[in-house]
Design a protein around this motif. Structure first.
Motif, PDB file in Angstrom:
ATOM      1  N   UNK A 141      43.688  34.423  37.239  1.00 56.90           N
ATOM      2  CA  UNK A 141      45.109  34.085  37.356  1.00 56.90           C
ATOM      3  C   UNK A 141      45.969  35.348  37.329  1.00 56.90           C
ATOM      4  N   UNK A 142      45.654  36.266  36.425  1.00 58.83           N
ATOM      5  CA  UNK A 142      46.409  37.521  36.361  1.00 58.83           C
ATOM      6  C   UNK A 142      46.293  38.323  37.651  1.00 58.83           C
ATOM      7  N   UNK A 143      45.155  38.199  38.318  1.00 60.06           N
ATOM      8  CA  UNK A 143      44.928  38.940  39.563  1.00 60.06           C
ATOM      9  C   UNK A 143      45.500  38.232  40.783  1.00 60.06           C
ATOM     10  N   UNK A 144      46.136  37.056  40.553  1.00 57.61           N
ATOM     11  CA  UNK A 144      46.836  36.386  41.645  1.00 57.61           C
ATOM     12  C   UNK A 144      46.144  35.178  42.223  1.00 57.61           C
ATOM     13  N   UNK A 145      44.964  34.842  41.706  1.00 57.27           N
ATOM     14  CA  UNK A 145      44.267  33.655  42.211  1.00 57.27           C
ATOM     15  C   UNK A 145      44.911  32.399  41.636  1.00 57.27           C
ATOM     16  N   UNK A 146      45.013  31.354  42.429  1.00 56.31           N
ATOM     17  CA  UNK A 146      45.637  30.108  41.991  1.00 56.31           C
ATOM     18  C   UNK A 146      44.665  28.956  42.291  1.00 56.31           C
ATOM     19  N   UNK A 147      45.126  27.844  42.798  1.00 53.88           N
ATOM     20  CA  UNK A 147      44.283  26.720  43.197  1.00 53.88           C
ATOM     21  C   UNK A 147      43.279  26.365  42.102  1.00 53.88           C
ATOM     22  N   UNK A 148      41.984  26.590  42.344  1.00 50.77           N
ATOM     23  CA  UNK A 148      40.942  26.153  41.408  1.00 50.77           C
ATOM     24  C   UNK A 148      41.103  26.825  40.052  1.00 50.77           C
ATOM     25  N   UNK A 149      41.410  28.140  40.034  1.00 44.79           N
ATOM     26  CA  UNK A 149      41.560  28.859  38.772  1.00 44.79           C
ATOM     27  C   UNK A 149      42.701  28.274  37.950  1.00 44.79           C
ATOM     28  N   UNK A 150      43.812  27.944  38.605  1.00 44.74           N
ATOM     29  CA  UNK A 150      44.955  27.400  37.885  1.00 44.74           C
ATOM     30  C   UNK A 150      44.656  25.998  37.361  1.00 44.74           C
ATOM     31  N   UNK A 151      43.942  25.201  38.127  1.00 45.06           N
ATOM     32  CA  UNK A 151      43.580  23.864  37.656  1.00 45.06           C
ATOM     33  C   UNK A 151      42.652  23.954  36.448  1.00 45.06           C
TER      34      UNK A 151
END
Length: 485
Positions: free
Chosen positions: A328-338
């Motif tokens: 998340x800190x590196x900017x990944x969203x979608x699956x990581x955020x869920x």
């Protein structure tokens, strides 16, 4: 290139030069919000500088963790948000040629012998070495940001990483006195100038981005108001009586959905309500503070507000999912955020149940401190958070620091301690308390003056408490004597 913290620039440059000269780097960081953001800042800066690296996270930097790091093939180990308190254990590995340590930390340097100076190394970046308070003026993420700025090559720009540095500082509770101060302010200014941070004065209640208004007020631990705090019906009744349309299509709006004028109306009514019910004016005035949002994040999400962002991070690594927090800190969203949202729901449930357990079981009062032993009932990675939440609850004094125990293993107890700003001003230094009391029972500890931790052998709790109570008493007595002079 400007320096965000000029006093640290020369040392930061030396650390950056050593990293650039490395064949490869093992990046090791702590697991809380400050540690995760520190790791992400360092990872991004190393990647942009073209330096090969591998990342690992550790719950604590003990002898076993250091041996694991030494067993890797990397010639340089970069420690972020820990390492200063373990220099005595880290430096010998350099002397044996196993790896060269570079440390970007803000915790109190500790040594094996009382009164001894920490090992001398030009690769130790810590604000405390330059007269800057590491507990309130610069976090681990902030220190790592200073290093990241020094790692910039010609034409490079790491100022966007100021956003993560601010998340780390807020996650480390360095904004508790109305906003970030000291060197942190320089980082905020760079983030604002670079367009990644918005800094405004707003209501200080947690959940401005995500909570429906009744829940925002009901769960507000920052300002306990009779008839509203912990009272869903009371919160709804208070909001329903305001001359503002606080619903949209039958659903409660969130704070972020309100206009400036609507926010003023709600805040003013809330303050009047609190004063009418006996809340001290100084507590009421503290409901407004400097707040920070991340411009690139979507409005109304957990990642827009730095306080909520830091809570998301705490909900990942403290449950063995540092990889999710780092993503998340590196900017990944979608699956990581869920995944993070699922962990956050579990985290909130654990905090709520843990706090309820403390309120039900109560705390034990000593002469100068108070404590509880959760055993296996509260996870050792969150017992410190719950201890801080318990301060000021019914039966828990605010004028005494609190110490919490939880079982870490069959052989060890985790100790977490929390104080307050006014106790620190009166002379309290929990870093010294944890370090000295733990050493007396063959354990180890350290941290900050307002929050610190330790690990001690099972069966030595009472002995540890005796030492800790005595040290706290001596600190506060010395503070009283200084204040009277």
């Amino acid at each position: 290139m400007s320096d965000p913290v000029p006093a640290m620039a020369e040392r930061a440059a030396a650390c950056a030069d050593r990293l650039r000269g490395a064949d490869s780097v093992l990046l090791a960081s702590h697991i809380d919000a400050d540690g995760l953001t520190s790791g992400a800042i360092a990872a991004t800066a190393l990647d942009r500088a073209g330096i090969p690296f591998e990342t690992t996270f550790e719950k604590q930097l003990d002898a076993a963790a250091i041996e694991r790091i030494a067993a890797t093939e990397h010639d340089v180990a970069l420690f972020t948000d820990f390492g200063s308190g373990q220099l005595d254990d880290i430096v010998p590995h350099e002397e044996r040629g196993e790896f060269t340590p570079v440390v970007a930390d803000h915790h109190q340097p500790a040594t094996a012998e009382e009164g001894a100076e920490p090992p001398d190394t030009d690769l130790h970046l810590n604000p405390l070495l330059f007269g800057i308070d590491g507990a309130s003026a610069l976090s681990g993420a902030g220190t790592t940001y200073v290093l990241a700025r020094a790692l910039e090559r010609a034409g490079g720009d790491n100022r966007d990483l100021a956003a993560l540095a601010v998340v780390g500082a807020v996650g480390d509770m360095q904004d508790t006195d109305g906003g970030l101060v000291g060197a942190n302010e320089n980082i905020v200014a760079e983030g604002v100038e670079h367009g990644v941070i918005d800094e405004v004065t707003d209501i200080s209640l947690y959940g401005r981005q995500t909570r429906p208004l009744p829940k925002l007020l009901e769960y507000a631990s920052e300002l306990r108001i009779p008839g509203i705090s912990g009272d869903e019906r009371g919160s709804i009744r208070f909001l329903s009586e305001l001359a503002v349309d606080l619903k949209l299509d039958g659903e409660w709006r969130r704070w972020v959905d309100l206009s400036f004028e609507e926010r003023q109306t709600v805040a003013s009514a809330l303050m009047r309500h609190a004063i009418d019910r006996g809340v001290p004016p100084e507590r009421v005035n503290s409901v407004t503070t400097t707040t920070y949002t991340l411009s690139a994040e979507e409005v109304g999400t957990e990642l827009r507000d730095v306080s909520e962002f830091s809570t998301v991070l705490n909900a990942t690594a403290r449950y063995e999912r540092a990889d999710v927090g780092l993503a998340i800190c590196l900017g990944y969203r979608d699956e990581a955020l869920e995944q993070a949202r699922s962990l956050l729901r579990n985290h909130r449930r654990n905090l709520s149940e843990g706090l309820e357990w403390v309120k039900t079981e109560g705390v034990t009062q000593e002469e100068h401190l108070q404590w509880f032993d959760a055993g296996t009932r509260i996870r050792e990675t969150v017992v410190g958070i719950i201890a801080g939440m318990a301060l000021g609850e019914s039966g828990v004094r605010r004028d005494h620091p609190i110490i919490a125990f939880a079982e870490e293993s069959a052989e060890e107890l985790k100790v977490s301690s929390r104080g307050s700003g006014f106790l620190v001003r009166d002379g309290l230094d929990l870093s010294a308390v944890m370090s000295e009391a733990a050493a007396a029972v063959d354990g180890g500890g350290g941290g900050h003056d307002v929050a610190a931790g330790a690990t001690i052998p099972q069966g030595r709790r009472d002995e540890f408490l005796e030492h800790a109570d005595e040290i706290v008493g001596e600190q506060l007595a010395a503070g009283d004597e200084t204040a009277s002079q």
